[in-house]
Design a protein around this motif. Sequence first.
Motif, PDB file in Angstrom:
ATOM      1  N   THR A  61       0.844  -1.184   0.000  1.00 13.98           N
ATOM      2  CA  THR A  61       0.000   0.000   0.000  1.00 13.98           C
ATOM      3  C   THR A  61       0.890   1.247   0.000  1.00 13.98           C
ATOM      4  OG1 THR A  61      -0.125  -0.079   2.409  1.00 13.98           O
ATOM      5  CG2 THR A  61      -1.888  -1.145   1.180  1.00 13.98           C
ATOM      6  N   PRO A  62       0.418   2.349  -0.593  1.00 16.16           N
ATOM      7  CA  PRO A  62       1.253   3.545  -0.724  1.00 16.16           C
ATOM      8  C   PRO A  62       1.368   4.349   0.553  1.00 16.16           C
ATOM      9  CG  PRO A  62      -0.867   3.943  -1.714  1.00 16.16           C
ATOM     10  CD  PRO A  62      -0.865   2.503  -1.280  1.00 16.16           C
ATOM     11  N   GLY A  63       1.887   3.727   1.576  1.00 10.54           N
ATOM     12  CA  GLY A  63       2.111   4.434   2.824  1.00 10.54           C
ATOM     13  C   GLY A  63       3.426   3.981   3.412  1.00 10.54           C
ATOM     14  N   GLY A  64       4.478   4.710   3.172  1.00 15.47           N
ATOM     15  CA  GLY A  64       5.788   4.290   3.650  1.00 15.47           C
ATOM     16  C   GLY A  64       6.850   4.522   2.593  1.00 15.47           C
ATOM     17  N   GLY A  65       8.091   4.527   3.001  1.00 13.70           N
ATOM     18  CA  GLY A  65       9.181   4.931   2.137  1.00 13.70           C
ATOM     19  C   GLY A  65       9.389   4.089   0.904  1.00 13.70           C
ATOM     20  N   SER A  66       9.221   2.764   0.981  1.00 11.85           N
ATOM     21  CA  SER A  66       9.556   1.931  -0.173  1.00 11.85           C
ATOM     22  C   SER A  66       8.331   1.251  -0.751  1.00 11.85           C
ATOM     23  CB  SER A  66      10.582   0.870   0.237  1.00 11.85           C
ATOM     24  OG  SER A  66      10.030   0.019   1.225  1.00 11.85           O
ATOM     25  N   SER A  67       7.177   1.902  -0.636  1.00 13.88           N
ATOM     26  CA  SER A  67       5.944   1.214  -0.995  1.00 13.88           C
ATOM     27  C   SER A  67       5.675   1.191  -2.498  1.00 13.88           C
ATOM     28  CB  SER A  67       4.747   1.838  -0.273  1.00 13.88           C
ATOM     29  OG  SER A  67       4.650   3.202  -0.575  1.00 13.88           O
ATOM     30  N   ARG A  68       6.022   2.244  -3.218  1.00 13.09           N
ATOM     31  CA  ARG A  68       5.674   2.322  -4.629  1.00 13.09           C
ATOM     32  C   ARG A  68       6.844   1.879  -5.496  1.00 13.09           C
ATOM     33  NH1 ARG A  68       2.398   8.105  -4.657  1.00 13.09           N
ATOM     34  NH2 ARG A  68       0.479   7.297  -3.760  1.00 13.09           N
ATOM     35  N   GLN A  69       6.552   0.994  -6.415  1.00 14.11           N
ATOM     36  CA  GLN A  69       7.604   0.515  -7.302  1.00 14.11           C
ATOM     37  C   GLN A  69       7.727   1.400  -8.533  1.00 14.11           C
ATOM     38  OE1 GLN A  69       8.249  -3.829  -7.741  1.00 14.11           O
ATOM     39  NE2 GLN A  69       6.313  -4.030  -6.640  1.00 14.11           N
ATOM     40  N   THR A  70       8.937   1.492  -9.028  1.00 15.57           N
ATOM     41  CA  THR A  70       9.240   2.224 -10.249  1.00 15.57           C
ATOM     42  C   THR A  70       9.558   1.234 -11.350  1.00 15.57           C
ATOM     43  OG1 THR A  70      10.107   4.139  -9.026  1.00 15.57           O
ATOM     44  CG2 THR A  70      10.878   3.850 -11.291  1.00 15.57           C
ATOM     45  N   LEU A  71       9.089   1.513 -12.545  1.00 20.08           N
ATOM     46  CA  LEU A  71       9.442   0.704 -13.698  1.00 20.08           C
ATOM     47  C   LEU A  71      10.667   1.289 -14.383  1.00 20.08           C
ATOM     48  CD1 LEU A  71       6.058  -0.156 -15.476  1.00 20.08           C
ATOM     49  CD2 LEU A  71       7.455  -1.623 -14.030  1.00 20.08           C
ATOM     50  N   LEU A  72      11.587   0.426 -14.758  1.00 19.00           N
ATOM     51  CA  LEU A  72      12.708   0.796 -15.623  1.00 19.00           C
ATOM     52  C   LEU A  72      12.494   0.106 -16.954  1.00 19.00           C
ATOM     53  CD1 LEU A  72      16.089   0.581 -13.645  1.00 19.00           C
ATOM     54  CD2 LEU A  72      14.747   2.595 -14.184  1.00 19.00           C
ATOM     55  N   VAL A  73      12.493   0.861 -18.017  1.00  9.79           N
ATOM     56  CA  VAL A  73      12.348   0.294 -19.353  1.00  9.79           C
ATOM     57  C   VAL A  73      13.634   0.582 -20.117  1.00  9.79           C
ATOM     58  CG1 VAL A  73      11.040   0.309 -21.508  1.00  9.79           C
ATOM     59  CG2 VAL A  73       9.850   0.597 -19.321  1.00  9.79           C
ATOM     60  N   VAL A  74      14.319  -0.494 -20.502  1.00  8.25           N
ATOM     61  CA  VAL A  74      15.570  -0.380 -21.244  1.00  8.25           C
ATOM     62  C   VAL A  74      15.286  -0.781 -22.685  1.00  8.25           C
ATOM     63  CG1 VAL A  74      17.952  -1.152 -21.443  1.00  8.25           C
ATOM     64  CG2 VAL A  74      16.876  -0.947 -19.173  1.00  8.25           C
ATOM     65  N   GLU A  75      15.528   0.139 -23.602  1.00  5.90           N
ATOM     66  CA  GLU A  75      15.234  -0.115 -25.009  1.00  5.90           C
ATOM     67  C   GLU A  75      16.207   0.670 -25.875  1.00  5.90           C
ATOM     68  OE1 GLU A  75      11.197  -0.679 -27.670  1.00  5.90           O
ATOM     69  OE2 GLU A  75      11.191   0.734 -25.996  1.00  5.90           O
ATOM     70  N   ALA A  76      16.792  -0.016 -26.847  1.00  7.16           N
ATOM     71  CA  ALA A  76      17.767   0.603 -27.744  1.00  7.16           C
ATOM     72  C   ALA A  76      18.893   1.263 -26.952  1.00  7.16           C
ATOM     73  CB  ALA A  76      17.084   1.628 -28.659  1.00  7.16           C
ATOM     74  N   GLY A  77      19.263   0.633 -25.845  1.00  6.25           N
ATOM     75  CA  GLY A  77      20.361   1.138 -25.034  1.00  6.25           C
ATOM     76  C   GLY A  77      19.998   2.281 -24.116  1.00  6.25           C
ATOM     77  N   GLN A  78      18.770   2.798 -24.218  1.00 10.05           N
ATOM     78  CA  GLN A  78      18.341   3.911 -23.389  1.00 10.05           C
ATOM     79  C   GLN A  78      17.531   3.408 -22.192  1.00 10.05           C
ATOM     80  OE1 GLN A  78      19.383   7.123 -24.177  1.00 10.05           O
ATOM     81  NE2 GLN A  78      20.563   5.902 -25.665  1.00 10.05           N
ATOM     82  N   VAL A  79      17.614   4.147 -21.081  1.00  8.31           N
ATOM     83  CA  VAL A  79      16.900   3.780 -19.866  1.00  8.31           C
ATOM     84  C   VAL A  79      15.873   4.857 -19.541  1.00  8.31           C
ATOM     85  CG1 VAL A  79      17.090   3.185 -17.420  1.00  8.31           C
ATOM     86  CG2 VAL A  79      18.963   2.628 -18.994  1.00  8.31           C
ATOM     87  N   ARG A  80      14.624   4.445 -19.397  1.00 14.70           N
ATOM     88  CA  ARG A  80      13.564   5.356 -18.969  1.00 14.70           C
ATOM     89  C   ARG A  80      12.953   4.830 -17.674  1.00 14.70           C
ATOM     90  NH1 ARG A  80       9.128   6.738 -23.183  1.00 14.70           N
ATOM     91  NH2 ARG A  80       9.042   4.463 -23.454  1.00 14.70           N
ATOM     92  N   SER A  81      12.347   5.706 -16.901  1.00 11.07           N
ATOM     93  CA  SER A  81      11.761   5.296 -15.629  1.00 11.07           C
ATOM     94  C   SER A  81      10.480   6.072 -15.355  1.00 11.07           C
ATOM     95  CB  SER A  81      12.754   5.503 -14.477  1.00 11.07           C
ATOM     96  OG  SER A  81      13.054   6.881 -14.319  1.00 11.07           O
TER      97      SER A  81
END
Length: 401
Positions: free
Chosen positions: A319-339
């Motif tokens: 649940t979104p209550g606390g420091g590490s609760s929400r996950q981030t997506l990393l998408v690596v494509e064509a050598g580039q990293v987006r988040s």
Amino acid sequence: MDFHPRSRQRLDMVESSVREPAPGRFYEFFAGGGMVRAGLGEGWQCLLANDLDPAKAAAYRANWGDAGLRVADIAALTAADLPGVADLMWGSFPCQDLSLAGAGAGLGGRRSGTFHDFWALARGLAAGNRAPRIVAVENVCGALTSHGGRDFEVICQTYADAGYRSGALVINADRFLPQSRPRLFVIGVREDVAIAPATTTPGADGLFHTPALRRAVDRLPDALRHRMVWWRLPEPGISNLGLESVVEAAPADVRWHSTAETGRLLTLMSPKNLAKVEAAQRSGERRVGALYRRTRRDTAGSAVQRAEVRFDIAGCLRTPGGGSSRQTLLVVEAGQVRSRLMSARETARLMGLPDSYRLPGSYSAACHLTGDGVAVPVVRYLAHWLIEPLLAAPAGLRKAA
């Protein structure tokens, strides 16, 4: 959604199984948005669904309607408030006091202590000759070790005192979905109900009788331990769903980070985690990873913030209550990293909910709903292989497991 062919096939199997008819009537407590109902399937009749949270109740109502929904503190309910006779009584009671990240209050805590309110209702039903044939509870695996195992003993003893033979299973949703979500399930059968031999095994055996579970059972008093049942379930195949199968192409509720924001995340990574990103870049393939921010100790013993990533499955939704609760997506494509943050719909997909499921309009409320839920295909799996076969056995013909 962009699905790999095998991933799409796997998800179709999960979604079709959720819709498969199954006989039975049930009460669902701490119901949230009705994920247990989704897992049981359309053939099950919900006699009562209860939750205290108005926002979750609104989501439940949006997907299942008002029939049987009771928005109230479970402690304020009595057996007289529960209509009819249920075959199954399910309670996914709050985990905060049992979680390894919690304060350690255990079943004596204000939130996890609602386990006792749940069983007060079960005993009230029994007093009125309406005891459900099966009672199931679900919680975090911390319940096995909370207070040195005493809380698990209380759970098992409560079943025994109420006249139920019970057994425990630890099932990780990663067998069905691209999310690591191990949970403890305790399934109890009323003593006068026959237990089909095919549903039990003489001792701990298989994937769902984890070492931690075996140790917890071994710590029980002899008399209680001998009453426990070891449920036998077939081992499901390993899911071929990857994180890429849940990613929305253009989510409306989250934005892509700037180059600087993504770079900041990369600077928080240890050499080991940064190497994972670099390997994904070198692969030349589109790779999707899930990232958590955590507090770790460095070599000097100081607390530092770290970004940790994995490219196979997501970590456990919270649940979104606390420091590490929400996950981030990393998408690596064509050598580039987006988040970017994971979208609400992506969290719902990680719980096995179909895209037809109506989520709350608020991003925070939607993430709270999914992070607190029960993985839908795990419920369907338990229903198909254990709960429904147990209900098919006649009552009044007790058979020792």
